[in-house]
Design a protein around this motif. Structure first.
Motif, PDB file in Angstrom:
ATOM      1  N   VAL A 133      46.461  51.946  43.094  1.00 24.90           N
ATOM      2  CA  VAL A 133      45.676  51.031  43.928  1.00 24.90           C
ATOM      3  C   VAL A 133      46.473  49.771  44.263  1.00 24.90           C
ATOM      4  CG1 VAL A 133      43.411  51.877  43.213  1.00 24.90           C
ATOM      5  CG2 VAL A 133      44.548  50.131  41.832  1.00 24.90           C
ATOM      6  N   SER A 135      48.546  46.980  46.515  1.00 19.32           N
ATOM      7  CA  SER A 135      48.557  46.385  47.846  1.00 19.32           C
ATOM      8  C   SER A 135      50.006  46.385  48.330  1.00 19.32           C
ATOM      9  CB  SER A 135      48.014  44.959  47.823  1.00 19.32           C
ATOM     10  OG  SER A 135      46.660  44.939  47.421  1.00 19.32           O
ATOM     11  N   LYS A 157      45.964  50.909  47.628  1.00 15.04           N
ATOM     12  CA  LYS A 157      44.586  50.611  48.013  1.00 15.04           C
ATOM     13  C   LYS A 157      44.555  50.103  49.436  1.00 15.04           C
ATOM     14  CE  LYS A 157      42.892  46.872  46.264  1.00 15.04           C
ATOM     15  NZ  LYS A 157      42.315  45.890  45.297  1.00 15.04           N
TER      16      LYS A 157
END
Length: 290
Positions: A133, A135, A157
């Motif tokens: 997840v 960024s 994510k």
């Protein structure tokens, strides 16, 4: 499914490469310490290589997550570097946090070899890598980003192209600048609560639900109050990143007084022997002051 190479199997790179393998991609890994590559293959499958060039041969996309500017240059350039093994039209995706200058230089070097280069630094820490997840903030040509995006989605994510080459790294600098101030603010709040005789956990339970809430507060207050630092993102790496931020600020004319101050606080943590402690150890520094 793509044929991929992944260079760098640290606490971030290893699980990221693992997600790629689990997604069905054919993954060949390289690590400077080859034993780590062999251990990765034993855990996940796939294949290992003894040089970046060997790993990159035949790959559609080569991804890297190494330590710093010099590490990135070493896996990209030279006779044993990945660029030497990559075919025309393939893509190199760099997840390392490095300077925008080295990113742009490698973009030009890749372009000269008919290779696309996407800078794609990551945020989310070891837990984000393990849980898939992260960024991801990207810079580079739109077409190369579009082709690499389905691969990066295996461990992200959110993944966004911010602009041309270097834009991803500049965005990561914004991320680290914001984190530095947040962690110092959280450390001061917990330090103040302790000095005022308050229950730190009770304080966080309340203020985390209001405007003071943050990822750092949610994910770090327990370990901070428990005096536990052997986890997370190391102070040594944060100082490397903040140094990049401050150098870029000098070039752009940006004013970063809080960032510069927190960088010096992290220097104090290093002097306490905390170079490998999590960045939340700014609280430890305050406690050491009495």
């Amino acid at each position: 499914m793509a044929k991929l190479a992944f260079l760098g199997l640290g606490v971030m790179g290893s699980p990221m490469a693992g997600h790629l393998h689990k997604a069905g991609h054919a993954v060949t890994v390289y690590n400077r310490t080859h034993e780590k590559a062999l251990a990765w293959v034993e855990t996940y499958g796939g294949a290992s290589a003894t040089t970046p060039r060997e790993a990159a041969q035949g790959a559609d996309i080569v991804l890297a997550c190494v330590g710093n500017d010099d590490d990135l240059r070493s896996v990209c350039l030279g006779d044993t570097g990945a660029f030497a093994g990559m075919s025309d039209g393939t893509i190199f995706v760099d997840h390392t946090t490095v300077s925008a200058d080295v990113t742009r230089a490698l973009y030009e070097a890749a372009d000269g070899n008919q290779i696309s280069f996407v800078d794609a630094p990551i945020s989310g820490g070891q837990a984000g890598a393990e849980n898939g997840v992260l960024s991801i903030m990207c810079g580079g040509d739109q077409g190369a980003y579009d082709r690499a995006l389905p691969v990066m989605e295996a461990y992200s994510k959110i993944c966004r192209r911010i602009g041309d080459s270097g834009a991803g790294q500049m965005t990561k600098m914004c991320n680290q600048i914001a984190i530095a101030g947040l962690v110092q603010g959280l450390s001061e709040a917990l330090h103040f609560a302790d000095k005022a005789g308050l229950d730190g956990r009770a304080v966080v339970e309340v203020i985390s639900q209001g405007a003071a809430g943050s990822w750092q507060m949610d994910n770090r207050h327990e370990t901070m109050l428990d005096d536990h630092w052997e986890h997370g993102f190391a102070v040594d790496w944060m100082r490397k990143d903040l140094g990049i931020c401050l150098d870029a600020a000098n070039e752009t004319g940006a004013s970063l007084p809080v960032t510069a101050l927190v960088d010096q606080f992290y220097k104090d943590v290093q002097k306490l022997g905390g170079g490998r402690w999590d960045t939340s150890s700014l609280f430890k520094r305050l406690k050491s002051l009495g």
